[in-house]
Write an enzyme that holds these catalytic residues in place. Structure first.
Site, PDB file in Angstrom:
ATOM      1  N   THR A  60       0.821  -1.209   0.000  1.00 28.43           N
ATOM      2  CA  THR A  60       0.000   0.000   0.000  1.00 28.43           C
ATOM      3  C   THR A  60       0.852   1.255   0.000  1.00 28.43           C
ATOM      4  O   THR A  60       0.456   2.294  -0.537  1.00 28.43           O
ATOM      5  CB  THR A  60      -0.930  -0.017   1.226  1.00 28.43           C
TER       6      THR A  60
ATOM      7  N   TYR B 168      -7.883   0.617  -3.930  1.00 31.37           N
ATOM      8  CA  TYR B 168      -6.630   1.045  -4.555  1.00 31.37           C
ATOM      9  C   TYR B 168      -5.892  -0.187  -5.043  1.00 31.37           C
ATOM     10  O   TYR B 168      -6.238  -1.315  -4.695  1.00 31.37           O
ATOM     11  CB  TYR B 168      -5.752   1.808  -3.555  1.00 31.37           C
TER      12      TYR B 168
ATOM     13  N   THR C  45       1.691  -4.172   4.226  1.00 32.16           N
ATOM     14  CA  THR C  45       1.552  -4.404   5.667  1.00 32.16           C
ATOM     15  C   THR C  45       0.971  -5.779   6.006  1.00 32.16           C
ATOM     16  O   THR C  45       1.111  -6.248   7.131  1.00 32.16           O
ATOM     17  CB  THR C  45       0.656  -3.327   6.305  1.00 32.16           C
ATOM     18  N   ASP C  46       0.337  -6.434   5.013  1.00 25.90           N
ATOM     19  CA  ASP C  46      -0.382  -7.674   5.334  1.00 25.90           C
ATOM     20  C   ASP C  46       0.538  -8.801   5.802  1.00 25.90           C
ATOM     21  O   ASP C  46       0.160  -9.590   6.673  1.00 25.90           O
ATOM     22  CB  ASP C  46      -1.196  -8.139   4.116  1.00 25.90           C
TER      23      ASP C  46
ATOM     24  N   LYS D  70       0.337  -7.345  12.742  1.00 27.05           N
ATOM     25  CA  LYS D  70      -0.728  -6.478  12.228  1.00 27.05           C
ATOM     26  C   LYS D  70      -2.005  -6.872  12.966  1.00 27.05           C
ATOM     27  O   LYS D  70      -2.413  -8.039  12.925  1.00 27.05           O
ATOM     28  CB  LYS D  70      -0.890  -6.640  10.714  1.00 27.05           C
TER      29      LYS D  70
ATOM     30  N   GLU E 257      -2.182 -27.361  28.538  1.00 28.96           N
ATOM     31  CA  GLU E 257      -3.571 -27.679  28.111  1.00 28.96           C
ATOM     32  C   GLU E 257      -3.654 -29.090  27.531  1.00 28.96           C
ATOM     33  O   GLU E 257      -4.643 -29.782  27.697  1.00 28.96           O
ATOM     34  CB  GLU E 257      -4.027 -26.652  27.068  1.00 28.96           C
TER      35      GLU E 257
END
Ligand code: SIN
Length: 333
Positions: A16, A29, A95-96, A168, A290
């Site tokens: 981006t 975009y 950024t992903d 992110k 767990e």
């Protein structure tokens, strides 16, 4: 441009930060539309702090980041780290998957030189695009002596994050990056870093992993299975037939349905490395708490996100198939 200024290499990969909209207010975009030269031209102030050497390594939306791009990027970063004339390296990135590339580089580039990854949430054509300010901060950080020896860093929105910790956490908005478990590394203030902490885990010069090991082992395939209500065994059985490693993005403390755990146990018994992580976004998946990892043949992924556990398991498998040794990787890195 004064010769005395440090040289910073800027490697562009798209995202981006290099995205273009049809008009300055539209939400849609195309990522990776502008070249590295366009990005640099938008920040003339860089001429006052560094001599920039720009390279376009890729120009993709980072949802399309691939191991092939990682291979090229890591080799290029490695070469630039060995070039004594280069003070630091900046990588512009979508950024992903920025956090994945940062973590990968932190484990295969075995140098101390600053490497800073940077992106933007708003495309370059947007009103109030933050890419130019982020890029300025990234270059300022990459040339700074205090950034040395910390492994790849991420700079977004004036925050500095360690590669291992950053995530992110939002699909939109400027405050989209956080280091949920251990907090941000520091901040950029007036073009200089203020660090709050040191890295908590092993990276870079201390890493046992390398591109060479990955190439030799054929980049072991590791998939992620996302746990949810009524998760069935068949998807895991299929993954076990095509992957050498499986990361469970488990509910809560890295858990899943009885059917899924049974399928993962079968996979582990057949020699597939199985690591348990959590889909919650933060917290610790500890060994034998767990679930009885020792009995089931599982690895506990500690506080690594599923997407980073995938990378570490792939790198671990490039060196060993021994579950105990793989577990040790998750305690060390
Ligand atoms: C991408 O990751 O390339 C698109 C999203 C972004 O950069 O913010």
């Amino acid at each position: 441009m004064p010769d005395a200024l440090p040289v910073v290499a800027v490697l562009a990969t798209g995202g981006t930060i290099a995205g273009a909209q049809a008009d300055a207010t539209s939400a849609g975009y195309k990522a990776g539309s502008f070249s590295v030269d366009d990005l640099l031209a938008a920040v003339p102030q860089l001429a006052g702090i560094a001599r920039i050497r720009a390279e376009q390594v890729a120009n993709v939306g980072s949802q399309n980041m691939t191991h092939d791009v990682w291979r090229a990027l890591a080799a290029r970063v490695d070469a630039l780290c060995q070039d004594a004339s280069v003070a630091g390296i900046v990588i512009t990135h979508g950024t992903d998957t920025l956090e994945e590339t940062a973590y990968f580089l932190s484990l295969v580039v075995r140098h101390d030189k600053p490497v800073v990854l940077v992106g933007a949430m708003r495309p370059a054509t947007a009103l109030g695009a933050e890419g130019p300010a982020n890029l300025y901060n990234a270059v300022a950080l990459a040339r700074h002596a205090e950034a040395r020896g910390r492994g790849p860093l991420v700079v977004m929105n004036e925050d500095i994050h360690y590669a291992r910790e950053v995530q992110k956490i939002a699909s939109a908005g400027l405050c989209a990056f956080s280091s949920p478990n251990r907090g941000r590394a520091g901040v950029m203030h007036g073009g200089a870093p203020k660090f709050y902490s040191r890295n908590a885990t092993t990276h870079s010069t201390q890493s046992e992993f390398s591109l060479a090991l990955l190439e030799k082992s054929g980049w072991p395939r590791v998939g992620i299975v996302y746990a949810h209500a009524d998760l069935q065994a068949d998807v895991i059985d299929f993954m076990a037939s095509v992957c050498q490693g499986i990361v469970l993005a488990g509910v809560g403390d890295g858990n899943a349905t009885d059917a899924a755990i049974a399928a993962l146990t079968r996979a582990a018994a057949a020699g597939v490395a199985v690591a348990r992580s959590s889909r919650t976004g933060s917290g610790l998946v500890a060994r034998d708490v767990e679930l009885d990892d020792a009995a089931l043949g599982f690895i506990a992924a500690a506080d690594l996100s599923p997407q980073k556990a995938r990378i570490l398991l792939m790198l671990g498998l490039s060196a060993t198939r021994d579950p105990a040794a793989l577990q040790h990787c998750f305690e060390r890195y």
